[in-house]
Design a protein around this motif. Structure first.
Motif, PDB file in Angstrom:
ATOM      1  N   PRO A  15      56.000 -90.998  13.732  1.00 24.92           N
ATOM      2  CA  PRO A  15      54.984 -89.956  13.552  1.00 24.92           C
ATOM      3  C   PRO A  15      53.959 -89.934  14.676  1.00 24.92           C
ATOM      4  O   PRO A  15      53.493 -90.977  15.122  1.00 24.92           O
ATOM      5  N   ASP A  61      51.639 -86.935  14.688  1.00 23.17           N
ATOM      6  CA  ASP A  61      50.552 -86.064  14.241  1.00 23.17           C
ATOM      7  C   ASP A  61      50.804 -85.650  12.795  1.00 23.17           C
ATOM      8  O   ASP A  61      51.955 -85.599  12.347  1.00 23.17           O
ATOM      9  N   THR A  62      49.729 -85.373  12.086  1.00 23.95           N
ATOM     10  CA  THR A  62      49.843 -84.896  10.712  1.00 23.95           C
ATOM     11  C   THR A  62      48.944 -83.682  10.513  1.00 23.95           C
ATOM     12  O   THR A  62      47.965 -83.489  11.242  1.00 23.95           O
ATOM     13  N   GLN A 106      52.358 -81.927   6.545  1.00 23.20           N
ATOM     14  CA  GLN A 106      53.296 -81.843   7.661  1.00 23.20           C
ATOM     15  C   GLN A 106      53.112 -83.036   8.602  1.00 23.20           C
ATOM     16  O   GLN A 106      51.986 -83.426   8.900  1.00 23.20           O
ATOM     17  N   THR A 107      54.225 -83.581   9.055  1.00 24.16           N
ATOM     18  CA  THR A 107      54.196 -84.685  10.015  1.00 24.16           C
ATOM     19  C   THR A 107      55.091 -84.340  11.196  1.00 24.16           C
ATOM     20  O   THR A 107      56.245 -83.965  11.017  1.00 24.16           O
ATOM     21  N   THR A 108      54.527 -84.435  12.401  1.00 27.97           N
ATOM     22  CA  THR A 108      55.300 -84.223  13.625  1.00 27.97           C
ATOM     23  C   THR A 108      55.780 -85.581  14.121  1.00 27.97           C
ATOM     24  O   THR A 108      54.997 -86.531  14.216  1.00 27.97           O
ATOM     25  N   ASN A 109      57.075 -85.683  14.416  1.00 30.65           N
ATOM     26  CA  ASN A 109      57.686 -86.970  14.754  1.00 30.65           C
ATOM     27  C   ASN A 109      58.472 -86.924  16.061  1.00 30.65           C
ATOM     28  O   ASN A 109      59.048 -85.886  16.422  1.00 30.65           O
ATOM     29  N   ILE A 166      59.546 -81.838  12.717  1.00 35.14           N
ATOM     30  CA  ILE A 166      58.460 -81.649  11.754  1.00 35.14           C
ATOM     31  C   ILE A 166      59.014 -81.816  10.345  1.00 35.14           C
ATOM     32  O   ILE A 166      59.935 -81.107   9.944  1.00 35.14           O
ATOM     33  N   THR A 167      58.467 -82.781   9.627  1.00 37.07           N
ATOM     34  CA  THR A 167      58.861 -82.993   8.235  1.00 37.07           C
ATOM     35  C   THR A 167      57.737 -82.512   7.322  1.00 37.07           C
ATOM     36  O   THR A 167      56.562 -82.560   7.694  1.00 37.07           O
ATOM     37  N   GLU A 168      58.117 -82.044   6.146  1.00 35.97           N
ATOM     38  CA  GLU A 168      57.131 -81.513   5.208  1.00 35.97           C
ATOM     39  C   GLU A 168      57.320 -82.110   3.818  1.00 35.97           C
ATOM     40  O   GLU A 168      58.450 -82.321   3.374  1.00 35.97           O
TER      41      GLU A 168
END
Length: 239
Positions: free
Chosen positions: A52, A54-55, A102-105, A143-145
C-alpha cells in the motif's frame, strides 16, 4: 512498509521527471533508492503481493426509500428485458449507499522488475525505452476497495442507542417513545440495505425477527439486558 512503498513510488516518479530533463545519472540514483525500498519490503514479507502507498475514502449515499429503490430495479429489469440497456443503466448506476475505503498499491510481482529493467535501459543509453518502462510501471498501480454499507452502519448506531434505553428500568414515557422510534428506524435502515442488495434475503429475515422480538420484550416500559446480543452479531455479519 507504507513509508517504504511511498518512497519507492515517489522515486520512480522523480526518475521519470529527471529522464525528461536528460539527467540520467540522477535518474539512476532515484531508481537505486526505489529498488532498495522495494527490496526492504520483500525482505520483510517475500509473499506480499501488494504494497500500500496511499489510502482514501469515498462516500456514496442515496437519498431514497426502499420502495423507490425497488421501483427503480423493477423498471431497469423491464428495460433490460426489452433490450434497452442504455436506458436501464442510469436507473441502477447510483443504487448504492456506502463508504468505500480505497487503497492504492504497488504490485510487487511486476513493479520491482520494471524498475530494474528501466535502470538497465538507462545504462545502455536507451532513455526513451526507459521512460516508457517507468510510465508502464506507474500504470500498473492496483486500487483495491472495501465497501461498508451506510444503512448497516446507521442501524448499528441506532441499535446501540436503543440497547441503552432498553436496559434502563426507569425509562420515562419520552424514553419509551425514543426506544420505539430507534427500533423502527433501525428496521427501515435494514430494509434499505436489503433493497440495495447488501446481503441475501436469508440474511435479513432473522434481523427483522429480532427487532420485532425486542419491541415485544420492551413494550410497556419493560427492561432487560442481553436482548441485543444476537441482533448485534447478525448486523455485524452483513459487513
Amino acid at each position: 512498509m507504507v513509508v517504504d512503498a511511498e518512497t519507492a513510488l515517489d522515486q520512480t516518479k522523480k526518475a521519470l521527471a529527471l529522464l525528461g530533463d536528460k539527467k540520467t545519472q540522477e535518474a539512476l540514483g532515484a531508481l537505486e533508492v526505489a529498488t532498495g525500498k522495494l527490496e526492504l519490503i520483500l525482505a520483510r514479507d517475500p509473499k506480499l503481493a501488494l504494497a500500500p502507498v496511499d489510502t482514501g475514502v469515498v462516500i456514496r449515499d442515496l437519498y431514497a426509500d426502499p420502495n423507490a429503490v425497488k421501483d427503480a430495479i423493477k423498471e431497469a429489469r423491464r428495460l433490460l428485458g426489452d433490450g434497452e440497456v442504455q436506458k436501464a443503466r442510469p436507473l441502477v448506476s447510483n443504487l448504492a449507499s456506502e463508504v468505500v475505503f480505497q487503497t492504492t498499491n504497488l504490485p510487487l510481482a511486476a513493479y520491482p522488475t520494471a524498475i530494474k529493467s528501466a535502470a538497465s535501459l538507462i545504462a545502455k543509453s536507451k532513455v526513451d525505452e526507459a521512460k516508457d518502462t517507468l510510465q508502464a510501471a506507474l500504470n500498473t498501480l492496483v486500487i483495491t476497495e472495501v465497501a461498508v454499507p451506510l444503512p448497516v452502519l446507521r442501524a448499528q448506531v441506532l441499535l446501540k442507542d436503543a440497547e441503552k434505553l432498553a436496559e434502563d428500568d426507569k425509562r420515562s414515557e419520552e424514553s419509551n417513545k425514543s426506544l420505539a422510534a430507534q427500533l423502527d428506524e433501525a428496521r427501515k435502515q435494514i430494509r434499505m440495505a436489503e433493497a440495495l442488495g447488501y446481503g441475501k434475503k436469508a440474511d435479513f429475515e432473522p434481523i427483522f425477527e429480532q427487532i420485532k422480538e425486542i419491541e415485544q420484550k420492551s413494550s410497556g416500559g419493560k427492561s432487560g439486558k442481553g436482548w441485543f446480543d444476537r441482533i448485534k452479531k447478525q448486523v455485524s455479519d452483513l459487513f
